[in-house]
Design a protein around this motif. Sequence first.
Motif, PDB file in Angstrom:
ATOM      1  N   CYS A  84     -15.397 -24.419 -10.604  1.00  0.00           N
ATOM      2  CA  CYS A  84     -16.213 -23.323 -10.072  1.00  0.00           C
ATOM      3  C   CYS A  84     -16.514 -22.298 -11.162  1.00  0.00           C
ATOM      4  N   ARG A  85     -15.500 -21.977 -11.969  1.00  0.00           N
ATOM      5  CA  ARG A  85     -15.687 -21.009 -13.044  1.00  0.00           C
ATOM      6  C   ARG A  85     -16.522 -21.592 -14.181  1.00  0.00           C
ATOM      7  N   GLU A  86     -16.214 -22.824 -14.563  1.00  0.00           N
ATOM      8  CA  GLU A  86     -16.918 -23.453 -15.675  1.00  0.00           C
ATOM      9  C   GLU A  86     -18.401 -23.635 -15.376  1.00  0.00           C
ATOM     10  N   GLU A  87     -18.715 -23.974 -14.119  1.00  0.00           N
ATOM     11  CA  GLU A  87     -20.097 -24.234 -13.722  1.00  0.00           C
ATOM     12  C   GLU A  87     -20.804 -22.972 -13.220  1.00  0.00           C
ATOM     13  N   ASP A  88     -20.070 -21.863 -13.169  1.00  0.00           N
ATOM     14  CA  ASP A  88     -20.615 -20.584 -12.710  1.00  0.00           C
ATOM     15  C   ASP A  88     -21.247 -20.703 -11.316  1.00  0.00           C
ATOM     16  N   CYS A  89     -20.502 -21.318 -10.410  1.00  0.00           N
ATOM     17  CA  CYS A  89     -20.982 -21.485  -9.036  1.00  0.00           C
ATOM     18  C   CYS A  89     -20.767 -20.198  -8.249  1.00  0.00           C
ATOM     19  N   ASP A  90     -21.709 -19.875  -7.389  1.00  0.00           N
ATOM     20  CA  ASP A  90     -21.565 -18.651  -6.585  1.00  0.00           C
ATOM     21  C   ASP A  90     -21.643 -18.935  -5.082  1.00  0.00           C
ATOM     22  N   VAL A  91     -21.643 -20.207  -4.693  1.00  0.00           N
ATOM     23  CA  VAL A  91     -21.556 -20.636  -3.293  1.00  0.00           C
ATOM     24  C   VAL A  91     -20.622 -21.841  -3.256  1.00  0.00           C
ATOM     25  N   VAL A  92     -19.774 -21.894  -2.249  1.00  0.00           N
ATOM     26  CA  VAL A  92     -18.874 -23.042  -2.109  1.00  0.00           C
ATOM     27  C   VAL A  92     -19.195 -23.754  -0.804  1.00  0.00           C
ATOM     28  N   ILE A  93     -19.385 -25.075  -0.895  1.00  0.00           N
ATOM     29  CA  ILE A  93     -19.686 -25.897   0.279  1.00  0.00           C
ATOM     30  C   ILE A  93     -18.539 -26.866   0.499  1.00  0.00           C
ATOM     31  N   ALA A 104     -11.572 -25.022  -0.080  1.00  0.00           N
ATOM     32  CA  ALA A 104     -12.792 -24.286  -0.423  1.00  0.00           C
ATOM     33  C   ALA A 104     -12.631 -22.790  -0.185  1.00  0.00           C
ATOM     34  N   LYS A 105     -12.022 -22.441   0.926  1.00  0.00           N
ATOM     35  CA  LYS A 105     -11.828 -21.025   1.245  1.00  0.00           C
ATOM     36  C   LYS A 105     -10.927 -20.353   0.202  1.00  0.00           C
ATOM     37  N   ALA A 106      -9.875 -21.072  -0.210  1.00  0.00           N
ATOM     38  CA  ALA A 106      -8.960 -20.522  -1.217  1.00  0.00           C
ATOM     39  C   ALA A 106      -9.667 -20.358  -2.562  1.00  0.00           C
ATOM     40  N   VAL A 107     -10.454 -21.359  -2.960  1.00  0.00           N
ATOM     41  CA  VAL A 107     -11.187 -21.288  -4.226  1.00  0.00           C
ATOM     42  C   VAL A 107     -12.166 -20.117  -4.216  1.00  0.00           C
ATOM     43  N   ALA A 108     -12.898 -19.980  -3.133  1.00  0.00           N
ATOM     44  CA  ALA A 108     -13.932 -18.950  -3.059  1.00  0.00           C
ATOM     45  C   ALA A 108     -13.353 -17.544  -3.141  1.00  0.00           C
ATOM     46  N   VAL A 109     -12.225 -17.338  -2.504  1.00  0.00           N
ATOM     47  CA  VAL A 109     -11.660 -15.991  -2.493  1.00  0.00           C
ATOM     48  C   VAL A 109     -10.935 -15.669  -3.804  1.00  0.00           C
ATOM     49  N   ILE A 110     -10.320 -16.672  -4.438  1.00  0.00           N
ATOM     50  CA  ILE A 110      -9.653 -16.428  -5.714  1.00  0.00           C
ATOM     51  C   ILE A 110     -10.678 -16.268  -6.837  1.00  0.00           C
ATOM     52  N   LYS A 111     -11.807 -16.951  -6.723  1.00  0.00           N
ATOM     53  CA  LYS A 111     -12.881 -16.764  -7.726  1.00  0.00           C
ATOM     54  C   LYS A 111     -13.310 -15.303  -7.765  1.00  0.00           C
ATOM     55  N   SER A 112     -13.332 -14.647  -6.625  1.00  0.00           N
ATOM     56  CA  SER A 112     -13.748 -13.241  -6.561  1.00  0.00           C
ATOM     57  C   SER A 112     -12.623 -12.276  -6.898  1.00  0.00           C
ATOM     58  N   ASN A 113     -11.391 -12.623  -6.490  1.00  0.00           N
ATOM     59  CA  ASN A 113     -10.276 -11.670  -6.585  1.00  0.00           C
ATOM     60  C   ASN A 113      -9.336 -11.905  -7.758  1.00  0.00           C
ATOM     61  N   GLY A 114      -9.374 -13.107  -8.344  1.00  0.00           N
ATOM     62  CA  GLY A 114      -8.449 -13.413  -9.424  1.00  0.00           C
ATOM     63  C   GLY A 114      -7.046 -13.684  -8.910  1.00  0.00           C
ATOM     64  N   GLY A 115      -6.156 -13.988  -9.828  1.00  0.00           N
ATOM     65  CA  GLY A 115      -4.774 -14.265  -9.450  1.00  0.00           C
ATOM     66  C   GLY A 115      -4.594 -15.686  -8.962  1.00  0.00           C
ATOM     67  N   GLU A 129     -11.778  -7.870  -2.964  1.00  0.00           N
ATOM     68  CA  GLU A 129     -13.175  -8.231  -3.157  1.00  0.00           C
ATOM     69  C   GLU A 129     -13.599  -9.276  -2.126  1.00  0.00           C
ATOM     70  N   LYS A 130     -14.876  -9.260  -1.777  1.00  0.00           N
ATOM     71  CA  LYS A 130     -15.393 -10.269  -0.860  1.00  0.00           C
ATOM     72  C   LYS A 130     -15.306 -11.653  -1.497  1.00  0.00           C
ATOM     73  N   SER A 131     -15.066 -12.634  -0.668  1.00  0.00           N
ATOM     74  CA  SER A 131     -15.069 -14.016  -1.121  1.00  0.00           C
ATOM     75  C   SER A 131     -16.486 -14.442  -1.508  1.00  0.00           C
ATOM     76  N   LEU A 132     -16.581 -15.458  -2.364  1.00  0.00           N
ATOM     77  CA  LEU A 132     -17.869 -16.121  -2.509  1.00  0.00           C
ATOM     78  C   LEU A 132     -18.281 -16.659  -1.147  1.00  0.00           C
ATOM     79  N   GLU A 168     -11.257 -12.021   4.864  1.00  0.00           N
ATOM     80  CA  GLU A 168     -12.087 -12.491   3.755  1.00  0.00           C
ATOM     81  C   GLU A 168     -12.169 -14.016   3.690  1.00  0.00           C
ATOM     82  N   LEU A 169     -11.285 -14.694   4.408  1.00  0.00           N
ATOM     83  CA  LEU A 169     -11.254 -16.157   4.382  1.00  0.00           C
ATOM     84  C   LEU A 169     -12.188 -16.793   5.415  1.00  0.00           C
ATOM     85  N   ILE A 170     -12.819 -15.998   6.240  1.00  0.00           N
ATOM     86  CA  ILE A 170     -13.755 -16.556   7.224  1.00  0.00           C
ATOM     87  C   ILE A 170     -15.002 -17.066   6.504  1.00  0.00           C
TER      88      ILE A 170
END
Length: 399
Positions: A84-93, A104-115, A129-132, A168-170
């Motif tokens: 997700c980071r390498e490809e600079d994706c901003d939507v997760v399906i 997917a939910k975990a990836v999207a929220v950590i991409k925004s929040n870090g950690g 921060e809001k999730s992707l 944020e995980l919804i």
Amino acid sequence: MSSFYQLLMPSRILYGRNSFSNVGKMASSLGKKALIISDPIMDKIGNVALCEEHLKKESFPYAKYLGVDSEPTDIHVKEALAICREEDCDVVIAVGGGSCIDTAKAVAVIKSNGGFISDFVGNQKGFTEKSLPVIAIPTTAGTGSEVSKVTVIIDTKTDVKMMISQPELIPTVAIVDPLLTVSCPQAVTAATGIDALCHAIESYISQRAHPITDVFAKSAIKNIMGNLRRAYENGDDLEAREKMAIGSMLAGVAFSNASVTLVHGMSRPIGALFHVPHGVSNAMLLPGVLEFTKESAVERLAEIGRLINPDWETLSNEEVADEVILEIKQLCRDLKIPNMKTWGIDKNQLDKVVSKMAADALASGSPENNPRIPSHEEIVRLYHVCYDYDLHSNRKISL
């Protein structure tokens, strides 16, 4: 009792046959590049290719991570997040069952929040921060993850299923296309169907239930109890598949807002330590846990009973509650649900870890929502009861 209630769910839900075809339009309205998260089975049967086709029609670029297994782990999250980071994706399906959607939910929220996802277990840390945006597309009628604020990820270092529950995980969009569930194998239909039934029943008897979640839970129970056998016996029965898909979704909304109870609390350690799929471990526990709970949930169980069988209207609440448990035992028999012993869990191995399992169950917080709140010792004994629980016996358990 709370002086107010709230109901959280995705911003948009697309439901019905061929609703999957809208994934490209949804993605293009939310971002510039998607990460598809799925698994090898979805890839093999063509659902990933179909998703790609819909995205290509909208000229929407995407990357893929197809490494999710039957139980999502922190390793899956780490691997998908790197893409997700390498490809600079901003939507997760997410295309698949609950494992794919939870990842997917975990990836999207950590991409925004870090950690790391483990940082947020038990609400020890909140997302700032809001999730992707996440587009969740379930291919089973079971987990309800497409509409919930929950993700469950295994910590591979501790063998604990981490449950994180935050708004944020919804997912932003849920696309519930019953045609995607037709390819679901019989055993998976059974396990995920019982998982959905657990969500509906647990949310209805939960101490955190409220009038709005009750509406969703009761509708889910009616849809699932009336159609799970049909979907199991004939996977091509589209009417049954449709009602199971909507029942699972409604149950997901119900439990996301009212929470699950003892079944899920006890189920997660079985999955984490013995690698039993989530729906199966729930099914192993449901009848025994309902027997344990009945004395504190007679009225609610009776309401469920009169919902699924109007002929029980003249029976007492106590009698109807007993009939509900017998009906669920019969359903599990019909669906060939195993107990822990017949699944192949070694009794000596269970004995070695059962105290940890009980502690992990309590630490999840779910048992506190149960009408009858168990002690550590009661959970240990209940695991032993459920280990070789006999669905053919009408003998009531005693703890």
